[in-house]
Design a protein around this motif. Structure first.
Motif, PDB file in Angstrom:
ATOM      1  N   ASP A  74       0.817  -1.218   0.000  1.00 37.86           N
ATOM      2  CA  ASP A  74       0.000   0.000   0.000  1.00 37.86           C
ATOM      3  C   ASP A  74       0.853   1.271   0.000  1.00 37.86           C
ATOM      4  O   ASP A  74       0.328   2.365   0.132  1.00 37.86           O
ATOM      5  N   GLY A  75       2.172   1.113  -0.127  1.00 39.34           N
ATOM      6  CA  GLY A  75       3.014   2.294  -0.244  1.00 39.34           C
ATOM      7  C   GLY A  75       3.486   2.874   1.086  1.00 39.34           C
ATOM      8  O   GLY A  75       4.262   3.824   1.094  1.00 39.34           O
ATOM      9  N   SER A  76       3.035   2.306   2.213  1.00 40.59           N
ATOM     10  CA  SER A  76       3.458   2.850   3.504  1.00 40.59           C
ATOM     11  C   SER A  76       4.955   2.669   3.728  1.00 40.59           C
ATOM     12  O   SER A  76       5.591   3.491   4.386  1.00 40.59           O
ATOM     13  N   SER A  85      15.410   9.840   9.056  1.00 43.73           N
ATOM     14  CA  SER A  85      16.133  10.824   9.866  1.00 43.73           C
ATOM     15  C   SER A  85      15.341  11.207  11.114  1.00 43.73           C
ATOM     16  O   SER A  85      15.887  11.707  12.083  1.00 43.73           O
TER      17      SER A  85
ATOM     18  N   ARG B  53      11.385   9.360  -7.112  1.00 42.08           N
ATOM     19  CA  ARG B  53      11.900   8.470  -6.066  1.00 42.08           C
ATOM     20  C   ARG B  53      13.348   8.794  -5.730  1.00 42.08           C
ATOM     21  O   ARG B  53      13.777   8.633  -4.590  1.00 42.08           O
ATOM     22  N   ALA B  56      13.178  11.760  -3.531  1.00 39.18           N
ATOM     23  CA  ALA B  56      12.713  11.392  -2.194  1.00 39.18           C
ATOM     24  C   ALA B  56      13.751  10.600  -1.421  1.00 39.18           C
ATOM     25  O   ALA B  56      13.551  10.306  -0.243  1.00 39.18           O
ATOM     26  N   LEU B  58      14.578   7.542  -2.071  1.00 45.23           N
ATOM     27  CA  LEU B  58      14.233   6.115  -2.057  1.00 45.23           C
ATOM     28  C   LEU B  58      15.084   5.319  -3.039  1.00 45.23           C
ATOM     29  O   LEU B  58      15.225   4.120  -2.906  1.00 45.23           O
ATOM     30  N   LEU B  59      15.613   6.015  -4.040  1.00 41.66           N
ATOM     31  CA  LEU B  59      16.523   5.376  -4.997  1.00 41.66           C
ATOM     32  C   LEU B  59      17.805   6.191  -5.033  1.00 41.66           C
ATOM     33  O   LEU B  59      17.783   7.406  -4.835  1.00 41.66           O
ATOM     34  N   PRO B  76      17.254  18.407   7.173  1.00 45.54           N
ATOM     35  CA  PRO B  76      18.642  18.216   6.719  1.00 45.54           C
ATOM     36  C   PRO B  76      18.748  17.661   5.301  1.00 45.54           C
ATOM     37  O   PRO B  76      19.687  17.962   4.590  1.00 45.54           O
ATOM     38  N   ASP B  77      17.805  16.847   4.844  1.00 42.96           N
ATOM     39  CA  ASP B  77      17.903  16.307   3.491  1.00 42.96           C
ATOM     40  C   ASP B  77      16.516  16.262   2.858  1.00 42.96           C
ATOM     41  O   ASP B  77      15.508  16.556   3.506  1.00 42.96           O
ATOM     42  N   THR B  78      16.482  15.888   1.576  1.00 46.15           N
ATOM     43  CA  THR B  78      15.193  15.919   0.879  1.00 46.15           C
ATOM     44  C   THR B  78      14.205  14.905   1.459  1.00 46.15           C
ATOM     45  O   THR B  78      13.007  15.160   1.507  1.00 46.15           O
ATOM     46  N   ALA B  79      14.716  13.744   1.899  1.00 47.24           N
ATOM     47  CA  ALA B  79      13.804  12.723   2.420  1.00 47.24           C
ATOM     48  C   ALA B  79      13.042  13.255   3.634  1.00 47.24           C
ATOM     49  O   ALA B  79      11.837  13.033   3.776  1.00 47.24           O
ATOM     50  N   SER B  80      13.757  13.964   4.509  1.00 45.22           N
ATOM     51  CA  SER B  80      13.093  14.447   5.723  1.00 45.22           C
ATOM     52  C   SER B  80      12.209  15.652   5.426  1.00 45.22           C
ATOM     53  O   SER B  80      11.254  15.906   6.145  1.00 45.22           O
ATOM     54  N   SER B  82      10.388  16.217   2.712  1.00 38.00           N
ATOM     55  CA  SER B  82       9.355  16.095   1.686  1.00 38.00           C
ATOM     56  C   SER B  82       8.214  15.166   2.080  1.00 38.00           C
ATOM     57  O   SER B  82       8.378  14.238   2.860  1.00 38.00           O
ATOM     58  N   HIS B  83       7.071  15.497   1.532  1.00 34.50           N
ATOM     59  CA  HIS B  83       5.934  14.599   1.496  1.00 34.50           C
ATOM     60  C   HIS B  83       6.010  13.881   0.172  1.00 34.50           C
ATOM     61  O   HIS B  83       6.089  14.520  -0.870  1.00 34.50           O
ATOM     62  N   TYR B  84       5.991  12.555   0.183  1.00 33.32           N
ATOM     63  CA  TYR B  84       6.018  11.816  -1.071  1.00 33.32           C
ATOM     64  C   TYR B  84       4.656  11.175  -1.275  1.00 33.32           C
ATOM     65  O   TYR B  84       4.202  10.390  -0.455  1.00 33.32           O
ATOM     66  N   LEU B  88       0.694   4.789  -4.933  1.00 26.71           N
ATOM     67  CA  LEU B  88      -0.063   4.123  -3.872  1.00 26.71           C
ATOM     68  C   LEU B  88      -0.394   5.133  -2.789  1.00 26.71           C
ATOM     69  O   LEU B  88       0.315   6.119  -2.594  1.00 26.71           O
ATOM     70  N   ALA B  90      -0.710   4.713   0.559  1.00 27.28           N
ATOM     71  CA  ALA B  90      -0.122   4.535   1.895  1.00 27.28           C
ATOM     72  C   ALA B  90      -1.164   4.584   2.997  1.00 27.28           C
ATOM     73  O   ALA B  90      -0.956   5.188   4.040  1.00 27.28           O
TER      74      ALA B  90
END
Lengths: 220, 208
Positions: A74-76, A85, B53, B56, B58-59, B76-80, B82-84, B88, B90
């Motif tokens: 489901d993408g979670s 982080s 991705r 985000a 993820l890749l 500090p970084d894009t992952a933290s 951003s809302h992705y 799907l 989630a």
């Protein structure tokens, strides 16, 4: 983190009731043993704790492959990985293991004393078997997390998880059965194997989530 | 909740993305500062999702780099930061819409809107108590969009955000995205339908 724990426990109880499936499987395994072994009460009492352990071990492997797969579908899982982080991924995995254990394995531990009666296991031995299950089964969940993380991208990973995980759970099984047998076989010490069992659980509580997190991060 | 990080910007330098060992795109560069949006367009298989991705975290990019600067300790970084929102949603089908959103709010932190308010924002005020599995495709997508509002992130990475939405909902989404930009947010959206975002730059990706 508490939110994640509560969500996973709630899902485990609400959806598909994995807990009930596990307990039924456990019941089935324990119930057929006397038919296979025969009605020798002394023999049953002697092998009873071991059967309880094997039954609980197999039953706790049942829902394991869904541990991360459901979140991936489901993408979670992407969001859990991205939150690294804020919530270290290994810690997220640890919490998911605890939730899995609470929803799926704890009912097995609770059912163990009742199923032990089928095997004519004496009360002291029952208590010991239940206590060792309580201390040892979390290790199975933590080891299982590594297997579940490795096969997360495979469509039918269920059997593969069991095959990957079972050899690693052998030490847990050995010390669990040794401790629960020692409670009745007098000269054998109870405390030493029990402490080793606790140590195994603590050891895998650290190694398992870290390894699983590593596997999840490279799953794509 | 306005950000105090005035100089925050997202830089992508000569990014290459690969899937299964094959390069899907290469040499993608752009820079985005606060209040700006980038719309990524292109045919199927051009690598729009792969690009998102990579942004985000993820890749890993096959070459080049992505950097978010000026985010301070909070981002500090894009992952933290951003809302992705991927293909799907989630969301767990067995839990109610409210339970789902409350979980993501607690997990993601930086709470912004309350769950009922976020649901109202996406036009789902009435159905928060329903299990997510009962919703229609468009309602599911809108519930997933509500996740963008329950907790704050300066950068939104949206992958086909309008898929499954009717025209009215898509229009509402464009308004919400403009609101996010006015507050100093950043958006990277992959789409093949026009989003109706005024002043957004376009990054056209072609199949290699």
């Amino acid at each position: 983190m508490l939110a994640l724990y509560l969500r996973d426990v709630r899902l485990g109880i609400r959806a598909g009731s994995g807990a009930l499936t596990g307990v039924l499987f456990f019941l089935a395994v324990v119930a057929v043993i006397p038919f296979g072994v025969g009605p020798d009460l002394n023999l049953l009492a002697r092998i009873g704790p071991a059967i309880l352990w094997i039954g609980a071990l197999l039953a706790s492997l049942l829902g394991l492959e869904r541990l991360f797969q459901a979140d991936r579908e489901d993408g979670s899982l992407d969001l859990l990985v991205m939150a690294d982080s804020r919530h270290m991924l290994a810690l997220t995995v640890f919490v998911k293991c605890l939730a899995h254990w609470t929803a799926n394995v704890l009912p097995l531990v609770a059912a163990a004393p009742l199923l032990g009666l089928f095997m004519n296991v004496p009360p002291l031995s029952l208590g010991a078997a239940t206590l060792t299950l309580l201390a040892g089964t979390p290790a199975i969940a933590f080891i299982g997390a590594v297997g579940a993380a490795l096969v997360v991208a495979l469509p039918r990973g269920g059997l593969l998880v069991s095959v990957l995980v079972l050899p690693l759970t052998v030490p847990v099984l050995i010390f669990g059965v040794a401790a629960s047998r020692a409670a009745v076989a007098d000269p054998d010490p109870f405390l030493q194997p029990f402490l080793v069992l606790c140590a195994l659980t603590l050891f895998f509580a650290v190694i398992g989530p870290v390894a699983a997190a590593l596997a999840l991060r490279n799953a794509d | 909740m306005p950000d105090t990080h005035e100089t925050m910007r997202l830089d992508a330098e000569s990014l290459s993305g690969a899937r299964g060992g094959d390069t899907v795109f290469s040499g993608v560069s752009f820079a985005l500062s606060r209040g700006q949006a980038l719309v990524v367009t292109g045919p199927n298989g051009a690598g729009k999702t792969t690009l998102l991705r990579i942004l985000a975290g993820l890749l890993q990019p096959a070459a080049g780099r992505v950097a978010l600067s000026g985010g301070g300790t909070a981002w500090p970084d894009t992952a933290s930061a951003s809302h992705y929102l991927g293909h799907l949603d989630a969301m767990k089908t067995a839990l109610s819409v409210e339970e789902n959103l409350l979980f993501w709010q607690r997990f993601a932190g930086h709470a912004r809107m309350s769950v009922p308010k976020a649901l109202e924002t996406v036009g789902l005020g009435e159905i928060g108590h329903l299990p997510f599995g009962y919703l229609s495709t468009g309602q599911r997508r809108r519930a997933a969009l509500a996740r963008l509002f329950v907790s704050h992130r300066p950068l939104w990475l949206l992958d086909e955000p309008t898929s499954g939405l009717d025209r009215a909902s898509a229009g509402r989404l464009a308004g919400l995205m403009e609101g996010h930009l006015r507050e100093g947010g950043m958006i990277v959206a992959a789409t093949h339908l026009p989003l109706g975002l005024a002043g957004a730059r376009e990054l056209r990706m072609e199949r290699e």
